[in-house]
Design a protein around this motif. Structure first.
Motif, PDB file in Angstrom:
ATOM      1  N   VAL A   8       1.616   6.374  -2.162  1.00  0.00           N
ATOM      2  CA  VAL A   8       2.941   5.884  -2.317  1.00  0.00           C
ATOM      3  C   VAL A   8       3.992   6.860  -1.730  1.00  0.00           C
ATOM      4  N   VAL A   9       4.836   6.628  -0.987  1.00  0.00           N
ATOM      5  CA  VAL A   9       5.911   7.444  -0.550  1.00  0.00           C
ATOM      6  C   VAL A   9       7.044   7.133  -1.009  1.00  0.00           C
ATOM      7  N   ASP A  10       8.038   8.061  -1.631  1.00  0.00           N
ATOM      8  CA  ASP A  10       9.276   7.866  -2.245  1.00  0.00           C
ATOM      9  C   ASP A  10      10.297   7.709  -1.058  1.00  0.00           C
ATOM     10  N   GLU A  11      11.087   6.620  -1.133  1.00  0.00           N
ATOM     11  CA  GLU A  11      12.278   6.186  -0.115  1.00  0.00           C
ATOM     12  C   GLU A  11      12.841   7.310   0.056  1.00  0.00           C
ATOM     13  N   ALA A  12      13.098   8.488  -0.548  1.00  0.00           N
ATOM     14  CA  ALA A  12      13.782   9.631   0.058  1.00  0.00           C
ATOM     15  C   ALA A  12      13.065  10.477   1.083  1.00  0.00           C
ATOM     16  N   ASP A  13      11.552  10.248   1.217  1.00  0.00           N
ATOM     17  CA  ASP A  13      11.027  10.972   1.836  1.00  0.00           C
ATOM     18  C   ASP A  13      10.341  10.211   3.206  1.00  0.00           C
ATOM     19  N   VAL A  14      10.964   9.029   3.474  1.00  0.00           N
ATOM     20  CA  VAL A  14      10.886   8.406   4.857  1.00  0.00           C
ATOM     21  C   VAL A  14      11.090   9.170   5.936  1.00  0.00           C
ATOM     22  N   ASN A  15      12.216   9.938   6.159  1.00  0.00           N
ATOM     23  CA  ASN A  15      12.535  10.930   7.279  1.00  0.00           C
ATOM     24  C   ASN A  15      12.312  10.149   8.619  1.00  0.00           C
ATOM     25  N   GLY A  16      12.773   9.022   8.588  1.00  0.00           N
ATOM     26  CA  GLY A  16      12.920   8.553  10.057  1.00  0.00           C
ATOM     27  C   GLY A  16      11.814   7.891  10.304  1.00  0.00           C
ATOM     28  N   ARG A  17      10.509   7.901   9.758  1.00  0.00           N
ATOM     29  CA  ARG A  17       9.229   7.322  10.140  1.00  0.00           C
ATOM     30  C   ARG A  17       9.168   5.998  10.323  1.00  0.00           C
ATOM     31  N   LEU A  57       4.410   4.220   7.796  1.00  0.00           N
ATOM     32  CA  LEU A  57       4.458   3.728   6.640  1.00  0.00           C
ATOM     33  C   LEU A  57       4.437   2.356   6.599  1.00  0.00           C
ATOM     34  N   TYR A  58       3.833   1.775   5.645  1.00  0.00           N
ATOM     35  CA  TYR A  58       3.444   0.240   5.395  1.00  0.00           C
ATOM     36  C   TYR A  58       4.079  -0.058   4.039  1.00  0.00           C
ATOM     37  N   ARG A  59       4.832  -1.054   4.202  1.00  0.00           N
ATOM     38  CA  ARG A  59       5.504  -1.816   2.864  1.00  0.00           C
ATOM     39  C   ARG A  59       4.782  -2.780   2.527  1.00  0.00           C
ATOM     40  N   CYS A  60       4.533  -2.597   1.066  1.00  0.00           N
ATOM     41  CA  CYS A  60       3.789  -3.796   0.427  1.00  0.00           C
ATOM     42  C   CYS A  60       5.034  -4.891   0.175  1.00  0.00           C
ATOM     43  N   GLU A  61       4.605  -5.970   0.642  1.00  0.00           N
ATOM     44  CA  GLU A  61       5.339  -7.245   0.405  1.00  0.00           C
ATOM     45  C   GLU A  61       5.331  -7.796  -0.943  1.00  0.00           C
ATOM     46  N   VAL A  62       4.464  -7.444  -1.749  1.00  0.00           N
ATOM     47  CA  VAL A  62       4.620  -7.852  -3.397  1.00  0.00           C
ATOM     48  C   VAL A  62       5.538  -6.725  -4.088  1.00  0.00           C
ATOM     49  N   CYS A  63       5.235  -5.708  -4.065  1.00  0.00           N
ATOM     50  CA  CYS A  63       5.945  -4.511  -5.015  1.00  0.00           C
ATOM     51  C   CYS A  63       7.157  -3.703  -4.191  1.00  0.00           C
ATOM     52  N   GLY A  64       7.143  -3.969  -2.722  1.00  0.00           N
ATOM     53  CA  GLY A  64       7.979  -3.171  -2.036  1.00  0.00           C
ATOM     54  C   GLY A  64       7.909  -1.717  -1.818  1.00  0.00           C
ATOM     55  N   ALA A  65       6.736  -1.112  -2.464  1.00  0.00           N
ATOM     56  CA  ALA A  65       6.429   0.196  -2.397  1.00  0.00           C
ATOM     57  C   ALA A  65       6.124   0.709  -0.766  1.00  0.00           C
ATOM     58  N   LEU A  66       6.517   1.615  -0.337  1.00  0.00           N
ATOM     59  CA  LEU A  66       6.318   2.327   1.022  1.00  0.00           C
ATOM     60  C   LEU A  66       4.904   3.264   0.793  1.00  0.00           C
ATOM     61  N   ASN A  67       3.856   3.073   1.835  1.00  0.00           N
ATOM     62  CA  ASN A  67       2.475   3.534   1.548  1.00  0.00           C
ATOM     63  C   ASN A  67       2.227   4.276   2.826  1.00  0.00           C
ATOM     64  N   GLU A  68       1.462   5.279   2.542  1.00  0.00           N
ATOM     65  CA  GLU A  68       1.066   6.140   3.763  1.00  0.00           C
ATOM     66  C   GLU A  68      -0.667   6.291   3.687  1.00  0.00           C
ATOM     67  N   VAL A  69      -1.269   6.641   4.840  1.00  0.00           N
ATOM     68  CA  VAL A  69      -2.489   7.083   4.639  1.00  0.00           C
ATOM     69  C   VAL A  69      -2.858   8.383   4.088  1.00  0.00           C
ATOM     70  N   PRO A  70      -3.594   8.571   3.085  1.00  0.00           N
ATOM     71  CA  PRO A  70      -3.684   9.652   2.192  1.00  0.00           C
ATOM     72  C   PRO A  70      -4.182  10.871   3.522  1.00  0.00           C
ATOM     73  N   ALA A  71      -3.510  12.125   3.084  1.00  0.00           N
ATOM     74  CA  ALA A  71      -4.124  13.227   3.993  1.00  0.00           C
ATOM     75  C   ALA A  71      -5.459  13.677   4.184  1.00  0.00           C
ATOM     76  N   ASP A  72      -6.148  13.467   3.084  1.00  0.00           N
ATOM     77  CA  ASP A  72      -7.481  13.638   2.972  1.00  0.00           C
ATOM     78  C   ASP A  72      -8.713  12.752   3.696  1.00  0.00           C
ATOM     79  N   VAL A  73      -7.999  11.560   4.429  1.00  0.00           N
ATOM     80  CA  VAL A  73      -8.852  10.701   4.781  1.00  0.00           C
ATOM     81  C   VAL A  73      -9.135  11.146   6.241  1.00  0.00           C
ATOM     82  N   PRO A  74     -10.505  11.063   6.536  1.00  0.00           N
ATOM     83  CA  PRO A  74     -11.001  11.684   8.000  1.00  0.00           C
ATOM     84  C   PRO A  74     -10.617  10.724   8.979  1.00  0.00           C
TER      85      PRO A  74
END
Length: 74
Positions: A8-17, A57-74
């Motif tokens: 999950v990514v905080d709205e404040a950390d979108v930074n134009g993505r 970033l991927y927005r969940c249509e159920v809870c509204g959370a912004l999500n990103e692929v974790p950095a440790d995913v190959p």
């Protein structure tokens, strides 16, 4: 493939993505099943997320959370 839980990514950390709305669910032909890091809803099924552009970033249509692929995913 695998079940991938997004971070999950905080709205404040979108930074134009770019933000992608997954709608009810995105369906692919081969890849991972992807779930929201906040509510656990399956956002994408069989999607090759590991080959998608970094930084999206991927927005969940159920809870509204912004999500990103974790950095440790190959």
């Amino acid at each position: 493939m695998a079940m991938l839980v997004l971070s999950v990514v905080d709205e404040a950390d979108v930074n134009g993505r770019d933000i992608v709305s997954t709608g009810i669910s995105m369906l692919g032909l081969e890849g991972d099943d992807v779930v929201c890091g906040r509510c656990g809803r399956e956002m994408m099924s069989q999607v090759p997320i590991r080959t998608m552009p970094v930084g999206l970033l991927y927005r969940c249509e159920v809870c509204g959370a912004l999500n990103e692929v974790p950095a440790d995913v190959p």
